[in-house]
Design a protein around this motif. Structure first.
Motif, PDB file in Angstrom:
ATOM      1  N   ALA A   1       0.646  -1.213  -0.189  1.00 28.51           N
ATOM      2  CA  ALA A   1       0.111   0.001  -0.093  1.00 28.51           C
ATOM      3  C   ALA A   1       0.840   1.292  -0.116  1.00 28.51           C
ATOM      4  O   ALA A   1       0.552   2.243  -0.695  1.00 28.51           O
ATOM      5  N   GLY A   2       2.009   1.086   0.749  1.00 27.16           N
ATOM      6  CA  GLY A   2       2.820   2.121   0.780  1.00 27.16           C
ATOM      7  C   GLY A   2       3.611   2.790  -0.409  1.00 27.16           C
ATOM      8  O   GLY A   2       3.855   3.891  -0.659  1.00 27.16           O
ATOM      9  N   ASP A   3       3.530   1.983  -1.535  1.00 23.48           N
ATOM     10  CA  ASP A   3       4.015   2.499  -2.760  1.00 23.48           C
ATOM     11  C   ASP A   3       2.997   3.292  -3.698  1.00 23.48           C
ATOM     12  O   ASP A   3       3.367   3.754  -4.696  1.00 23.48           O
ATOM     13  N   LYS A   4       1.658   3.096  -3.088  1.00 25.64           N
ATOM     14  CA  LYS A   4       0.708   3.795  -3.892  1.00 25.64           C
ATOM     15  C   LYS A   4       0.686   5.352  -3.820  1.00 25.64           C
ATOM     16  O   LYS A   4       1.373   5.786  -2.775  1.00 25.64           O
ATOM     17  N   ARG A   5       0.618   6.184  -4.846  1.00 26.67           N
ATOM     18  CA  ARG A   5       0.506   7.751  -4.855  1.00 26.67           C
ATOM     19  C   ARG A   5      -0.539   8.173  -5.763  1.00 26.67           C
ATOM     20  O   ARG A   5      -1.061   7.589  -6.517  1.00 26.67           O
ATOM     21  N   LEU A   6      -1.123   9.272  -5.356  1.00 27.72           N
ATOM     22  CA  LEU A   6      -2.269   9.917  -5.794  1.00 27.72           C
ATOM     23  C   LEU A   6      -1.993  10.263  -7.228  1.00 27.72           C
ATOM     24  O   LEU A   6      -2.955  10.056  -8.158  1.00 27.72           O
ATOM     25  N   ILE A   7      -0.856  10.964  -7.418  1.00 28.47           N
ATOM     26  CA  ILE A   7      -0.546  11.343  -8.932  1.00 28.47           C
ATOM     27  C   ILE A   7       0.769  10.983  -9.142  1.00 28.47           C
ATOM     28  O   ILE A   7       1.632  10.460  -8.237  1.00 28.47           O
ATOM     29  N   ASN A   8       1.281  10.867 -10.479  1.00 31.18           N
ATOM     30  CA  ASN A   8       2.450  10.320 -10.915  1.00 31.18           C
ATOM     31  C   ASN A   8       3.043   9.232 -10.112  1.00 31.18           C
ATOM     32  O   ASN A   8       4.129   8.931  -9.848  1.00 31.18           O
ATOM     33  N   CYS A   9       1.895   8.067 -10.009  1.00 33.09           N
ATOM     34  CA  CYS A   9       2.535   6.933  -9.530  1.00 33.09           C
ATOM     35  C   CYS A   9       3.106   5.598 -10.612  1.00 33.09           C
ATOM     36  O   CYS A   9       2.431   5.345 -11.629  1.00 33.09           O
TER      37      CYS A   9
ATOM     38  N   VAL B   1       3.196   1.335  -9.106  1.00 30.54           N
ATOM     39  CA  VAL B   1       2.138   0.626  -8.978  1.00 30.54           C
ATOM     40  C   VAL B   1       1.450   0.648 -10.274  1.00 30.54           C
ATOM     41  O   VAL B   1       0.723   1.713 -10.544  1.00 30.54           O
ATOM     42  N   ASP B   2       0.858  -0.400 -10.646  1.00 31.14           N
ATOM     43  CA  ASP B   2      -0.256  -0.754 -11.593  1.00 31.14           C
ATOM     44  C   ASP B   2      -1.454   0.254 -11.219  1.00 31.14           C
ATOM     45  O   ASP B   2      -2.018  -0.240 -10.014  1.00 31.14           O
ATOM     46  N   VAL B   3      -2.013   0.873 -12.121  1.00 27.15           N
ATOM     47  CA  VAL B   3      -3.171   1.699 -11.447  1.00 27.15           C
ATOM     48  C   VAL B   3      -4.569   1.048 -11.186  1.00 27.15           C
ATOM     49  O   VAL B   3      -5.500   1.284 -10.888  1.00 27.15           O
ATOM     50  N   ASN B   4      -4.504  -0.130 -11.906  1.00 28.60           N
ATOM     51  CA  ASN B   4      -5.680  -1.187 -11.959  1.00 28.60           C
ATOM     52  C   ASN B   4      -5.635  -1.824 -10.337  1.00 28.60           C
ATOM     53  O   ASN B   4      -6.530  -2.584 -10.388  1.00 28.60           O
ATOM     54  N   GLN B   5      -4.506  -1.903  -9.730  1.00 30.84           N
ATOM     55  CA  GLN B   5      -4.831  -2.550  -8.481  1.00 30.84           C
ATOM     56  C   GLN B   5      -5.346  -1.836  -7.176  1.00 30.84           C
ATOM     57  O   GLN B   5      -5.030  -1.104  -6.554  1.00 30.84           O
ATOM     58  N   LEU B   6      -6.748  -2.534  -6.981  1.00 29.22           N
ATOM     59  CA  LEU B   6      -7.370  -1.719  -6.025  1.00 29.22           C
ATOM     60  C   LEU B   6      -6.853  -2.081  -4.457  1.00 29.22           C
ATOM     61  O   LEU B   6      -6.747  -1.247  -3.617  1.00 29.22           O
ATOM     62  N   MET B   7      -6.432  -3.532  -4.429  1.00 23.60           N
ATOM     63  CA  MET B   7      -6.038  -3.794  -3.015  1.00 23.60           C
ATOM     64  C   MET B   7      -4.484  -4.080  -2.987  1.00 23.60           C
ATOM     65  O   MET B   7      -4.185  -4.792  -4.060  1.00 23.60           O
ATOM     66  N   PRO B   8      -3.663  -3.937  -1.886  1.00 29.36           N
ATOM     67  CA  PRO B   8      -4.290  -3.357  -0.726  1.00 29.36           C
ATOM     68  C   PRO B   8      -4.736  -1.876  -0.811  1.00 29.36           C
ATOM     69  O   PRO B   8      -3.986  -0.950  -1.634  1.00 29.36           O
ATOM     70  N   LEU B   9      -5.431  -1.401  -0.209  1.00 32.70           N
ATOM     71  CA  LEU B   9      -6.041  -0.317  -0.018  1.00 32.70           C
ATOM     72  C   LEU B   9      -5.103   0.615   0.616  1.00 32.70           C
ATOM     73  O   LEU B   9      -4.664   0.279   1.537  1.00 32.70           O
ATOM     74  N   LYS B  10      -4.897   1.786   0.085  1.00 30.33           N
ATOM     75  CA  LYS B  10      -4.085   2.866   0.812  1.00 30.33           C
ATOM     76  C   LYS B  10      -4.932   4.095   1.335  1.00 30.33           C
ATOM     77  O   LYS B  10      -4.841   4.387   2.577  1.00 30.33           O
ATOM     78  N   TYR B  11      -5.556   4.673   0.296  1.00 32.52           N
ATOM     79  CA  TYR B  11      -6.378   5.709   0.773  1.00 32.52           C
ATOM     80  C   TYR B  11      -7.705   5.499   1.166  1.00 32.52           C
ATOM     81  O   TYR B  11      -8.606   5.420   0.292  1.00 32.52           O
ATOM     82  N   THR B  12      -8.231   4.895   2.377  1.00 35.64           N
ATOM     83  CA  THR B  12      -9.208   4.379   2.844  1.00 35.64           C
ATOM     84  C   THR B  12     -10.574   5.425   3.000  1.00 35.64           C
ATOM     85  O   THR B  12     -11.577   5.173   2.679  1.00 35.64           O
TER      86      THR B  12
ATOM     87  N   ALA C   1     -10.463  14.729 -17.683  1.00 32.27           N
ATOM     88  CA  ALA C   1      -9.302  15.400 -17.067  1.00 32.27           C
ATOM     89  C   ALA C   1      -8.678  14.748 -15.685  1.00 32.27           C
ATOM     90  O   ALA C   1      -7.652  14.387 -15.599  1.00 32.27           O
ATOM     91  N   ILE C   2      -9.572  14.582 -14.632  1.00 29.79           N
ATOM     92  CA  ILE C   2      -9.229  14.219 -13.409  1.00 29.79           C
ATOM     93  C   ILE C   2      -8.802  12.520 -13.520  1.00 29.79           C
ATOM     94  O   ILE C   2      -7.853  12.101 -12.810  1.00 29.79           O
ATOM     95  N   PHE C   3      -9.739  11.866 -14.137  1.00 34.26           N
ATOM     96  CA  PHE C   3      -9.568  10.354 -14.226  1.00 34.26           C
ATOM     97  C   PHE C   3      -8.408  10.047 -14.641  1.00 34.26           C
ATOM     98  O   PHE C   3      -7.537   8.905 -14.118  1.00 34.26           O
ATOM     99  N   ARG C   4      -7.900  10.754 -15.739  1.00 29.47           N
ATOM    100  CA  ARG C   4      -6.754  10.350 -16.445  1.00 29.47           C
ATOM    101  C   ARG C   4      -5.619  10.703 -15.787  1.00 29.47           C
ATOM    102  O   ARG C   4      -4.573   9.861 -15.701  1.00 29.47           O
ATOM    103  N   PHE C   5      -5.467  11.388 -14.584  1.00 32.05           N
ATOM    104  CA  PHE C   5      -4.186  11.949 -13.991  1.00 32.05           C
ATOM    105  C   PHE C   5      -4.275  11.522 -12.650  1.00 32.05           C
ATOM    106  O   PHE C   5      -3.177  11.568 -11.834  1.00 32.05           O
TER     107      PHE C   5
END
Ligand code: FE
Ligand code: MN
Length: 340
Positions: A8-16, A19-30, A92-96
């Protein structure tokens, strides 16, 4: 050997990149998952809201000319604004936003914006309004067009083919977009519109529109909460972009929005209607803008008292209202699939 699993710690809100953007779990941003869950329990459908009393009130001329103008300007603003918010969320938002749990919420938000646009279609049809007048008002009424242009500039920038959130300027421009849509459009521009219709509702006029606005307001409250969490999360992960100059620019943009909103209120209520004067709207917009500034860590700028304390009561009330329990429908039983 299997590829290394995501933490989960590898996830980032932008510029990630990790991590593959399709991995829902493990959740980071509960918080994103909680907003998604809360949105699910708010489901509603415009066409189930009875409009018979509104139709009678509208046709029998029981509203004053000032009240009718206010309703029309209100519908004209929202009919387009809901589509602009939907387009911006999806294009716009979904893409980034490079995070699966946030995208999960964005998909739900996009559906709700479609429901809101549907509400304006339903209201126009029920009351037999001129659909061209309502849905083209953003081109014909300058006070509405100015608010929409202000927002559309922010979408256009993010949609440029060379746009990239990987540079500090790009990340700041993306924050401009998020603040412009979540904080300004949904958090400030929508609120004087809500106050106009809900004040009529409290006097028992246009209650079908009023009920739909209560549901829309409840949805928008979560959109705003998600947006604020997203903005503050990006700030925390990228502190270098939240510079004093950027904060000043943001406060100035909000100030421009407050002026645009005051001009819109004067246009919709040139002489005021019962309980709602243009001066009260000026104060209300400033009061709301201060609350929004504070939520993204900026100092309040206006210190205006709230002229509509009943609005905060209305905002808390609809949470108790369950769309499905307050009317007889077959939704729940229809949801069961039968294989025959
Ligand atoms: Fe909406
Ligand atoms: Mn919204």
């Amino acid at each position: 050997m299997p590829a290394q699993r995501v933490r989960a710690g590898d996830k980032r809100l932008i510029n990630c990149g990790a991590v593959d953007v399709n991995q829902l779990m493990p959740l980071k941003y509960t918080w994103a998952w909680e907003h998604y869950q809360n949105a699910l329990s708010n489901h509603w459908v415009p066409s189930e809201v009875p409009m018979a009393r509104d139709i009678e009130t509208w046709r029998t001329g029981r509203l004053s000319d000032a009240e009718r103008l206010m309703v029309m300007r209100n519908l004209g603003f929202f009919a387009t604004a809901e589509s602009l918010v939907a387009n911006n969320a999806v294009l716009a938002i979904f893409r980034f936003v490079t995070n699966a749990e946030c995208r999960q919420y964005l998909l739900r938000q996009a559906f709700e914006e479609a429901v809101h646009t549907h509400a304006f279609h339903y209201i126009v049809q029920s009351l037999g309004l001129d659909e061209g007048e309502v849905f083209n008002m953003y081109r014909e009424v300058p006070a509405i067009g100015a608010k929409d242009e202000f927002e559309m500039e922010l979408t256009a920038d993010v949609l440029r083919p060379d746009f990239d959130t990987g540079t500090p300027e790009g990340a700041q421009r993306f924050l401009d977009n998020l603040i412009g849509y979540y904080v300004i459009m949904e958090g400030i521009f929508f609120y004087s519109g809500f106050a106009m219709v809900l004040s009529l509702h409290s006097r028992n006029r246009m209650t079908g529109i009023g009920e739909q606005f209560q549901y829309i307001l409840r949805d928008e409250t979560i959109h705003l909460n998600f947006g604020v969490d997203l903005i503050n999360g990006i700030r925390e992960e990228n502190p270098e972009v939240w510079t004093p100059a950027f904060q000043r620019r943001t406060a100035e943009r909000i100030d421009r929005a407050v002026l645009l909103e005051a001009a819109y209120a004067r246009d919709a209520l040139p002489g005021g209607v019962l309980g709602l004067s243009p001066e009260a709207f000026d104060a209300y917009v400033r009061h709301v803008a201060d609350r929004r500034l504070e939520r993204i860590g900026l100092p309040a700028a206006y210190r205006a008292p709230n002229p509509f304390p009943w609005m905060s009561e209305t905002i808390d009330l609809p949470k108790e209202k369950n769309f499905f329990e307050s009317r007889v429908t077959e939704y729940r039983s229809n949801a069961t699939l039968r294989w025959e």
